[in-house]
Design a protein around this motif. Structure first.
Motif, PDB file in Angstrom:
ATOM      1  N   UNK A  35      31.611 101.370  50.705  1.00 19.99           N
ATOM      2  CA  UNK A  35      32.256 101.072  51.981  1.00 19.99           C
ATOM      3  C   UNK A  35      31.670  99.772  52.507  1.00 19.99           C
ATOM      4  N   UNK A  36      32.033  99.406  53.695  1.00 19.79           N
ATOM      5  CA  UNK A  36      31.514  98.155  54.246  1.00 19.79           C
ATOM      6  C   UNK A  36      30.045  98.265  54.641  1.00 19.79           C
ATOM      7  N   UNK A  37      29.563  99.494  54.852  1.00 20.78           N
ATOM      8  CA  UNK A  37      28.181  99.664  55.311  1.00 20.78           C
ATOM      9  C   UNK A  37      27.283 100.411  54.346  1.00 20.78           C
ATOM     10  N   UNK A  38      27.845 101.158  53.394  1.00 21.40           N
ATOM     11  CA  UNK A  38      27.030 101.983  52.497  1.00 21.40           C
ATOM     12  C   UNK A  38      27.633 102.006  51.100  1.00 21.40           C
ATOM     13  N   UNK A  39      26.826 102.502  50.161  1.00 21.16           N
ATOM     14  CA  UNK A  39      27.300 102.710  48.798  1.00 21.16           C
ATOM     15  C   UNK A  39      26.771 104.067  48.343  1.00 21.16           C
ATOM     16  N   UNK A  40      27.620 104.823  47.661  1.00 22.05           N
ATOM     17  CA  UNK A  40      27.200 106.142  47.194  1.00 22.05           C
ATOM     18  C   UNK A  40      27.755 106.373  45.801  1.00 22.05           C
ATOM     19  N   UNK A  56      22.831 108.058  47.625  1.00 17.54           N
ATOM     20  CA  UNK A  56      23.531 107.242  48.608  1.00 17.54           C
ATOM     21  C   UNK A  56      22.549 106.330  49.318  1.00 17.54           C
ATOM     22  N   UNK A  57      23.060 105.234  49.841  1.00 17.38           N
ATOM     23  CA  UNK A  57      22.200 104.337  50.611  1.00 17.38           C
ATOM     24  C   UNK A  57      21.893 104.906  51.988  1.00 17.38           C
ATOM     25  N   UNK A  58      22.474 106.058  52.323  1.00 18.45           N
ATOM     26  CA  UNK A  58      22.178 106.715  53.600  1.00 18.45           C
ATOM     27  C   UNK A  58      20.895 107.539  53.553  1.00 18.45           C
ATOM     28  N   UNK A  59      20.356 107.774  52.363  1.00 17.26           N
ATOM     29  CA  UNK A  59      19.151 108.594  52.226  1.00 17.26           C
ATOM     30  C   UNK A  59      17.935 107.814  52.689  1.00 17.26           C
ATOM     31  N   UNK A  60      17.152 108.431  53.543  1.00 18.60           N
ATOM     32  CA  UNK A  60      16.006 107.749  54.131  1.00 18.60           C
ATOM     33  C   UNK A  60      14.886 107.488  53.125  1.00 18.60           C
ATOM     34  N   UNK A  61      14.749 108.357  52.114  1.00 20.74           N
ATOM     35  CA  UNK A  61      13.650 108.180  51.165  1.00 20.74           C
ATOM     36  C   UNK A  61      13.855 106.982  50.233  1.00 20.74           C
ATOM     37  N   UNK A  62      15.072 106.449  50.143  1.00 19.98           N
ATOM     38  CA  UNK A  62      15.304 105.241  49.345  1.00 19.98           C
ATOM     39  C   UNK A  62      14.907 103.974  50.094  1.00 19.98           C
TER      40      UNK A  62
END
Length: 119
Positions: A35-40, A56-62
């Motif tokens: 998407x424009x803000x994330x990749x999964x 996903x790039x939404x995961x905090x541990x990454x």
């Protein structure tokens, strides 16, 4: 009749997915969404209809929350490779969806290959 950008994207996505499914029966699918803000990315077993692993790039541990660049895509690719190995998967096929194999999608694929996935 002019097709909208969304319609063209959906046609391209289904064309890519159907061609891959014909060639790779019984092999798991590595599906990418950007998407424009994330990749999964998800590792999907189409025979049983289950998701085996995801990242996903939404995961905090990454450590890449809120970033959507090539470095974030590479970290997500490395994470999915580790999780796939943990699940016992080495072979899959890369479903880029309707996205071009360039930039972030290519960085994710290269990182997953370096992590040990074969496609």
């Amino acid at each position: 009749m002019a097709n909208s950008k969304r319609d063209l994207f959906l046609k391209r996505r289904m064309r890519v997915r159907n061609k891959l499914k014909k060639r790779n029966t019984g092999v798991m699918r590595l599906s990418v969404h950007r998407s424009s803000k994330n990749i999964s990315v998800q590792l999907i077993d189409d025979v049983n209809g289950v998701t085996v692993a995801s990242a996903s790039s939404l995961e905090k541990d990454l450590g890449v929350v809120g970033k959507n660049n090539v470095e974030a895509a590479a970290k997500v690719g490395t994470a999915i490779a580790e999780r796939a190995k943990k699940a016992g998967v080495e072979d899959c096929y890369f479903d880029r969806g309707g996205f071009l194999f360039h930039g972030k999608v290519k960085a994710l694929a290269d990182a997953a290959r370096e992590g040990g996935l074969k496609f």
